[in-house]
Enzyme design. Structure first.
Site, mmCIF file in Angstrom:
data_model
loop_
_atom_site.group_PDB
_atom_site.id
_atom_site.type_symbol
_atom_site.label_atom_id
_atom_site.label_comp_id
_atom_site.label_asym_id
_atom_site.label_seq_id
_atom_site.Cartn_x
_atom_site.Cartn_y
_atom_site.Cartn_z
ATOM 1 N N LYS A 150 0.838 -1.192 0.000
ATOM 2 C CA LYS A 150 0.000 0.000 0.000
ATOM 3 C C LYS A 150 0.874 1.243 0.000
ATOM 4 O O LYS A 150 1.889 1.297 0.702
ATOM 5 C CB LYS A 150 -0.909 -0.006 1.233
ATOM 6 C CG LYS A 150 -1.917 1.129 1.290
ATOM 7 C CD LYS A 150 -2.816 0.991 2.525
ATOM 8 C CE LYS A 150 -3.842 2.103 2.614
ATOM 9 N NZ LYS A 150 -4.718 1.974 3.801
ATOM 10 N N SER A 183 -9.621 2.140 3.102
ATOM 11 C CA SER A 183 -8.745 2.850 2.198
ATOM 12 C C SER A 183 -7.756 1.943 1.461
ATOM 13 O O SER A 183 -7.092 2.365 0.522
ATOM 14 C CB SER A 183 -7.957 3.902 2.985
ATOM 15 O OG SER A 183 -7.099 3.281 3.947
ATOM 16 N N SER A 237 -9.920 -0.262 7.360
ATOM 17 C CA SER A 237 -9.385 -0.081 6.011
ATOM 18 C C SER A 237 -8.693 -1.293 5.418
ATOM 19 O O SER A 237 -8.321 -1.278 4.246
ATOM 20 C CB SER A 237 -8.424 1.109 5.984
ATOM 21 O OG SER A 237 -9.138 2.318 6.082
#
Length: 511
Positions: free
Chosen positions: A76, A151, A175
């Site tokens: 990420k 996210s 997330s």
């Protein structure tokens, strides 16, 4: 080539039926073919990936490879990798390159993981849909018209689309788990402090956790075992010994106590999701599990408490992005020119004014922001997206004089009550079950103008972050609309073994 589980991949490499460079080419080919539609991978270097794969392959062959050799892991874009861009999907860090590896990256490299590339996300991890990104929205591989969740939407989508074996995400209020539910993969949020946050760009420091997304519970357990443990660079990391998490999933115990809170199965939950989870709970009960009704009375305040506390911490953490030391900086010449023109305009008015009006303009001239202050403002205005600005403003408001006690201090008290609810519940049960999200993935763009509805997607996940406990999403089935949905287990602090044990039991129901 259809290798989704690391155990299968490693065995195939060991027997010579597959090489890691071949697997790397497979993932690269998948990215090349479909990533333009899914938009999960935002930055990767083909040549470097192949060089990594060849080097790790040699170590596998001479039996010196680590525990993760053969596993390709996407990262990420909020986790720092040395000499790689770490943009957090934000214009304010668009050209920023990290000068060091996060602790989790060091540990992955040490154990032979193949780092595959940088993955899309909501800007600064603030979002539930992966639509708040300078790279554009990531999309759900099951239906590109739907969001992948957020996210860590790029991480979940990359695993589901078979761009990598597994991925790292971050979880501040759900997330990892919510996008894992939307994309039909396993997503694990560890206990706060179980995994070092050193090198994770901060959103809300008392909530943030790094964890894995994978195609199996065993893979998630293997990655967690590598990531977990104390780190001198993170004083909030725990010095507790790291258990053998893989052992917890190798032969799971079925006679466990599962807490079923009434608060998580009421209004707002899709009926098919409720029925599907309850059916699987009955199957677990038939296998020896005990279902225990429990009550978590303060959960109804969770969303409000979370969005007060998390935005307050975001306001503080994001104050460092001022356009001076690093990151986006507005054009200073434009700033100075605008300031000069404004001052000239005021002076011209003063020449024509008299009395009180002249004194008023004089004060206005004296209090005009300096070029430096204007540079701060313009840099942040240009650099941050709408959702990040919204959360900074909310956080600044709840921390401001006159409102601190009414909002921030009260939310901290509610957080303590929520933690106590869980502590009491875990006196009687091993794990607590809930849906991961109230619905399946929604249409891209459908909630962007309604932040409250967007925030409610986290209604089942934020409590684990407020309490600092661990949680995991398990794929629970397919809805009649064709999209996956997830089941969530939560366990007490540092009880990841119980969490993984329960998760493996659900996984076995689908085998």
């Amino acid at each position: 080539m259809n290798f989704r589980d690391f155990t299968e991949i490693r065995e195939s490499i060991k027997t010579g039926n597959l090489t890691l460079p071949e697997l790397a080419h497979h993932y690269i080919s998948n990215i090349d073919e479909t990533n333009n539609d899914i938009n999960a991978v935002v930055n990767y270097d083909r040549d470097e990936i192949i060089r990594q794969a060849e080097s790790i392959q040699k170590k596998i062959e001479d039996d010196s490879a680590g525990r993760l050799a053969g596993m390709a892991i996407g990262i990420k874009d909020v986790i720092c990798e040395k000499n790689k861009k770490a943009t957090c999907a934000s214009a304010i860090l668009e050209d920023f390159e990290s000068t060091y590896d996060a602790t989790v990256i060091e540990r992955l490299k040490k154990e032979g993981a193949l780092l595959l590339g940088r993955l899309n996300m909501d800007e600064f991890a603030m979002g539930s849909s992966n639509e708040n990104s300078i790279y554009g929205p990531a999309k759900n591989p099951h239906d590109p018209d739907k969001v992948p969740g957020g996210s860590s939407g790029g991480s979940a989508a990359a695993v589901a689309a078979e761009y990598c074996t597994a991925a790292l995400g971050s979880d501040t209020g759900g997330s990892i788990r919510q996008p894992a539910s939307y994309c039909g993969v396993v997503g694990l949020k560890p206990t706060y402090g179980r995994v070092s946050r050193h090198g994770l760009v901060a959103f809300a420091s008392s909530f943030d956790c790094i964890g894995p997304l994978a195609n199996s519970v065993a893979d998630a357990a293997t990655i967690l075992e590598v990531l977990a443990g104390y780190d001198d660079h993170d004083n909030t990391s725990s010095s507790r010994a790291v258990p053998d998490y893989r052992e917890a999933v190798s032969d799971p115990t079925s006679n466990i106590k599962i807490g079923v809170p009434e608060e998580y199965f009421g209004k707002g939950l899709d009926k098919e999701i409720r029925d599907g989870i309850q059916e699987q709970l009955k199957d677990l009960e038939n296998e020896g599990a005990e279902l225990v009704p429990i009550h978590l009375p303060h959960m109804k305040y969770g969303i409000a408490a979370y969005y007060i506390l998390a935005t307050a911490e975001a306001s503080s953490n994001l104050a460092r992005y001022d356009g001076i030391r690093y990151g986006h900086r507005a054009d200073i010449d434009e700033v100075e020119q605008e300031l000069h023109q404004e001052k000239m305009a005021i002076q011209e008015q003063m020449e024509l004014a008299t009395g009180d009006k002249k004194m008023e303009l004089s004060k206005e001239l004296e209090t005009t922001d300096s070029a430096l202050v204007r540079l701060y403002k313009k840099s942040r205005t240009e650099g941050f997206g709408q959702e990040v600005k919204r959360r900074i403003m909310l956080g600044t408001y709840v921390l401001s004089a006159g409102y601190y006690d009414a909002y921030y201090a009260k939310a901290q008290k509610v957080r303590r009550l929520i933690k106590q609810d869980f502590t009491q519940a875990f006196d009687d049960v091993d794990v607590i079950v809930s849906p991961t999200a109230p619905t399946t993935a929604f249409d891209i763009g459908s909630k962007m103008d309604d932040p409250v509805q967007m925030y409610l997607n986290d209604v089942y996940t934020i409590s684990a972050n407020l309490a600092g406990i661990c949680g995991i999403n398990l794929p629970a089935g397919k809805h009649s609309n064709g999209l996956p949905y997830g089941l969530q287990f939560m366990a007490d602090t540092f009880e990841e073994e119980k969490l993984l044990n329960a998760a493996r039991l659900v996984e076995q129901l689908h085998e």
